[in-house]
Design an enzyme around this catalytic site. Sequence first.
Site, short mmCIF file in Angstrom:
data_model
loop_
_atom_site.label_atom_id
_atom_site.label_comp_id
_atom_site.label_asym_id
_atom_site.label_seq_id
_atom_site.Cartn_x
_atom_site.Cartn_y
_atom_site.Cartn_z
N HIS A 1 0.85 -1.20 0.00
CA HIS A 1 0.00 0.00 0.00
C HIS A 1 0.88 1.24 0.00
CE1 HIS A 1 0.88 -0.65 4.33
NE2 HIS A 1 0.98 0.67 4.34
N HIS A 61 -5.74 -1.91 4.02
CA HIS A 61 -5.85 -0.68 3.23
C HIS A 61 -5.07 -0.83 1.93
CE1 HIS A 61 -2.36 -0.38 5.77
NE2 HIS A 61 -1.95 0.78 5.31
N HIS A 115 4.88 7.20 2.73
CA HIS A 115 5.64 5.95 2.54
C HIS A 115 4.88 5.03 1.60
CE1 HIS A 115 2.82 4.56 5.75
NE2 HIS A 115 2.92 3.39 5.16
N HIS A 121 1.14 -1.65 14.74
CA HIS A 121 0.19 -0.55 14.67
C HIS A 121 -1.07 -0.90 15.46
CE1 HIS A 121 2.34 1.43 11.46
NE2 HIS A 121 2.12 0.50 10.57
N TYR A 172 9.17 1.14 9.97
CA TYR A 172 9.35 2.25 9.04
C TYR A 172 10.83 2.53 8.91
CZ TYR A 172 4.40 3.64 9.29
OH TYR A 172 3.04 3.69 9.21
N GLU A 224 8.04 1.00 4.32
CA GLU A 224 7.57 0.22 5.46
C GLU A 224 7.62 -1.26 5.06
OE1 GLU A 224 3.34 0.64 6.29
OE2 GLU A 224 3.59 -0.10 8.33
#
Length: 306
Positions: free
Chosen positions: A148, A197, A213, A245, A254, A264
């Site tokens: 993503h 996502h 990112h 997260h 990251y 990431e």
Amino acid sequence: MGVIRLGYVHIRVTDIEEAKRHYTQTVGFRLVKDDGKTVYLKGWDEWDHHSVVLEEGGVGVIKLGYKVNRAEDIEDIERKSQTFGVTTERMSKGENTDTSDGLRIILPTSHVVEVYHDMTLLGSDVGAINPDVFPRDLIGIGAPRIDHALLGGDNIATTEKFFTEVFDFYQVERLVPDLDHMDTPLASWLAGGNRGHDVALIQGDGYDGKLHHFAFHLQDWNDILHAGQIMAMDDVPIELGPSQHGITRGRTIYYFDPAGNRNEVFADGYVAQRDRPTTIWTADKLAKGIDYVTRNLSETFATALT
Ligand SMILES: [Fe+2]
């Protein structure tokens, strides 16, 4: 079904040789095509020609490509884009190497997004007939594919709406100032399929057109630690993690590529469903949302965009 996934990320790098070394030897992506100033790479478990394009000359994102299921989806997205009111232009086959015709869209956040329906099929490194579970010649992190991207914007509300109305994405999670301002997104996570996502957005002054990112998918927590070990061996600057997260529940590191683009490595996370209620995070809990374990956010996290 329209948009399938984030198909490619085309970024700028300051030194193409250094970047090529990093993305092949540390990340472990395969070099597919190299024309000197532009380099095309793919992950071992991706079948299309490329998913990462590196172009020499600075830092930041040039454009993102989203692959759609069928050629007819391009017309549908063109119609919806025009109704929505964003600038579009048709792109022809071959404008992007080994990529079909499609549509180029300028998002309200001024990012360039291309939708396309076909790309030269190279096949994954394990093939499609009686495949082994991974190739034996993995290098470094050995990332199988991209996952993503998180884009910046001065005012992300309209771009959030674009992704739901034109791409038919659904809202997975959203960061708001507080519970009295639920309709004011400060950050937003949107999906088309079942990944947590396919795109995310973060708001800030001067963020239009910038990249926060893009992420490489890894399988699990063990792979995240292994990625961290490889980063230590290769002196890769780490900004956060290994951690988890709160937002998306993904396991994460990251870090920065040699040009300063943030990347990431992302693993696990929940299976997102189209009918889920949107998860809300309030700004006072952002640090927990990003780094659930330490609840600390470095100053660079919200300021270093390229
Ligand atoms: Fe991410």
